[in-house]
Design a protein around this motif. Structure first.
Motif, PDB file in Angstrom:
ATOM      1  N   TRP A  37       0.813  -1.204   0.000  1.00 35.10           N
ATOM      2  CA  TRP A  37       0.000   0.000   0.000  1.00 35.10           C
ATOM      3  C   TRP A  37       0.853   1.263   0.000  1.00 35.10           C
ATOM      4  O   TRP A  37       0.460   2.274  -0.597  1.00 35.10           O
ATOM      5  CB  TRP A  37      -0.957  -0.003   1.185  1.00 35.10           C
ATOM      6  CG  TRP A  37      -2.071  -0.989   0.997  1.00 35.10           C
ATOM      7  CD1 TRP A  37      -2.222  -2.200   1.596  1.00 35.10           C
ATOM      8  CD2 TRP A  37      -3.175  -0.848   0.086  1.00 35.10           C
ATOM      9  NE1 TRP A  37      -3.357  -2.834   1.129  1.00 35.10           N
ATOM     10  CE2 TRP A  37      -3.963  -2.030   0.218  1.00 35.10           C
ATOM     11  CE3 TRP A  37      -3.579   0.142  -0.799  1.00 35.10           C
ATOM     12  CZ2 TRP A  37      -5.126  -2.237  -0.514  1.00 35.10           C
ATOM     13  CZ3 TRP A  37      -4.741  -0.063  -1.536  1.00 35.10           C
ATOM     14  CH2 TRP A  37      -5.496  -1.230  -1.392  1.00 35.10           C
ATOM     15  N   LEU A  72       0.652   4.075  -2.873  1.00 34.80           N
ATOM     16  CA  LEU A  72       0.522   5.496  -2.556  1.00 34.80           C
ATOM     17  C   LEU A  72       1.619   6.309  -3.239  1.00 34.80           C
ATOM     18  O   LEU A  72       1.351   7.381  -3.798  1.00 34.80           O
ATOM     19  CB  LEU A  72       0.578   5.705  -1.046  1.00 34.80           C
ATOM     20  CG  LEU A  72       0.446   7.155  -0.562  1.00 34.80           C
ATOM     21  CD1 LEU A  72      -0.866   7.771  -1.027  1.00 34.80           C
ATOM     22  CD2 LEU A  72       0.571   7.238   0.955  1.00 34.80           C
ATOM     23  N   ILE A  88       0.792   6.646  -6.861  1.00 36.64           N
ATOM     24  CA  ILE A  88      -0.277   7.624  -7.066  1.00 36.64           C
ATOM     25  C   ILE A  88       0.269   9.039  -7.028  1.00 36.64           C
ATOM     26  O   ILE A  88      -0.098   9.893  -7.859  1.00 36.64           O
ATOM     27  CB  ILE A  88      -1.377   7.456  -5.996  1.00 36.64           C
ATOM     28  CG1 ILE A  88      -2.133   6.138  -6.205  1.00 36.64           C
ATOM     29  CG2 ILE A  88      -2.357   8.624  -6.029  1.00 36.64           C
ATOM     30  CD1 ILE A  88      -2.844   6.037  -7.526  1.00 36.64           C
ATOM     31  N   SER A 146      -6.958   3.180  -5.789  1.00 35.81           N
ATOM     32  CA  SER A 146      -5.972   3.972  -6.531  1.00 35.81           C
ATOM     33  C   SER A 146      -6.627   5.116  -7.290  1.00 35.81           C
ATOM     34  O   SER A 146      -6.129   6.247  -7.290  1.00 35.81           O
ATOM     35  CB  SER A 146      -5.200   3.074  -7.506  1.00 35.81           C
ATOM     36  OG  SER A 146      -4.462   2.094  -6.817  1.00 35.81           O
ATOM     37  N   LEU A 206      -7.703   7.721  -4.789  1.00 34.86           N
ATOM     38  CA  LEU A 206      -6.558   8.469  -4.279  1.00 34.86           C
ATOM     39  C   LEU A 206      -6.043   9.463  -5.317  1.00 34.86           C
ATOM     40  O   LEU A 206      -5.686  10.598  -4.981  1.00 34.86           O
ATOM     41  CB  LEU A 206      -5.429   7.507  -3.880  1.00 34.86           C
ATOM     42  CG  LEU A 206      -5.633   6.719  -2.589  1.00 34.86           C
ATOM     43  CD1 LEU A 206      -4.508   5.695  -2.406  1.00 34.86           C
ATOM     44  CD2 LEU A 206      -5.685   7.667  -1.384  1.00 34.86           C
ATOM     45  N   VAL A 240      -5.537  13.324  -4.725  1.00 36.74           N
ATOM     46  CA  VAL A 240      -4.203  13.933  -4.781  1.00 36.74           C
ATOM     47  C   VAL A 240      -4.119  14.991  -5.866  1.00 36.74           C
ATOM     48  O   VAL A 240      -3.510  16.052  -5.668  1.00 36.74           O
ATOM     49  CB  VAL A 240      -3.122  12.855  -4.983  1.00 36.74           C
ATOM     50  CG1 VAL A 240      -1.748  13.501  -5.134  1.00 36.74           C
ATOM     51  CG2 VAL A 240      -3.108  11.884  -3.803  1.00 36.74           C
TER      52      VAL A 240
END
Length: 213
Positions: free
Chosen positions: A4, A8, A11, A76, A79, A83
């Motif tokens: 994970w 992250l 991403i 994903s 996120l 982001v």
């Protein structure tokens, strides 16, 4: 946990590339590129558009790639939508068309490859690319480029000829980066499938205990 954290990181990397493309006013392929085109044309937030467009692809993913992959893909995509929202808080700036195409494309390619290696994607053509590689060992970079090329061609009306050509350059860079990592992507996918199979075999099964009458 490591998986994970890597997702992250992927991403964050991909989001930076998308923001560069947006400030260069060029599009990319897949659902991300389609979302950028719609965002340009209707002045809509990229994150919301990107999330909604991916919903039909989740259904295909659950049918063909399994729930674990689909779940990480949904996370994903969510996120990335969050982001990339940081762009609204950044000061106004512009990026050269060709710098945006090359640098932005390279960054997105690295981010997508890292996602693929960790059993995730950003929906759309990513799901199709990984499915075809898993089933028939087709280069995911080539699949991504073919799908993305169609999307970018539809975006010519939105961004114009020069930026349309720059957009084609960006997806070529993305595809080349993904193709470079294709063996590692396939290896990670095979290892993950083997671990999942081993886990299922080791899972305890309920035994029927007869009840004395």
């Amino acid at each position: 946990m490591k998986k994970w954290l890597m997702i992250l990181l992927a991403i964050v990397i991909t989001s930076f590339g998308v923001i560069l493309l947006k400030h260069a006013n060029i599009v990319t392929g897949g659902t991300a590129g389609l979302s950028l085109s719609i965002a340009y044309f209707f002045s809509l937030p990229f994150g919301v558009t990107f999330f909604l467009i991916n919903i039909p692809f989740y259904i295909f993913s659950m049918m063909r790639m399994g729930w674990n992959f689909t779940f990480t893909t949904i996370i994903s995509v969510s996120l990335l939508s969050l982001v990339t929202g940081i762009d609204y808080f950044l000061p106004a700036f512009s990026v050269s068309v060709w710098v945006g195409a090359i640098v932005g494309g390279f960054i997105i390619g690295v981010g997508l490859s890292l996602l693929f290696m960790n059993g995730s994607s950003l929906g759309g053509a990513n799901i199709l690319a990984l499915f075809l590689q898993k089933r028939w060992n087709i280069d995911p970079g080539k699949t991504t480029f073919a799908f993305d090329f169609i999307v970018v061609m539809t975006g010519f009306y939105t961004v114009g000829l020069v930026r349309g050509l720059a957009s084609i350059l960006s997806i070529a860079v993305i595809a080349r980066v993904i193709s470079y990592f294709k063996n590692e992507i396939a290896k990670r996918g095979t290892d993950a499938a083997a671990k999942e199979k081993e886990k299922n075999l080791k899972a305890p099964t309920k035994q029927h205990i007869p009840v004395a009458e």
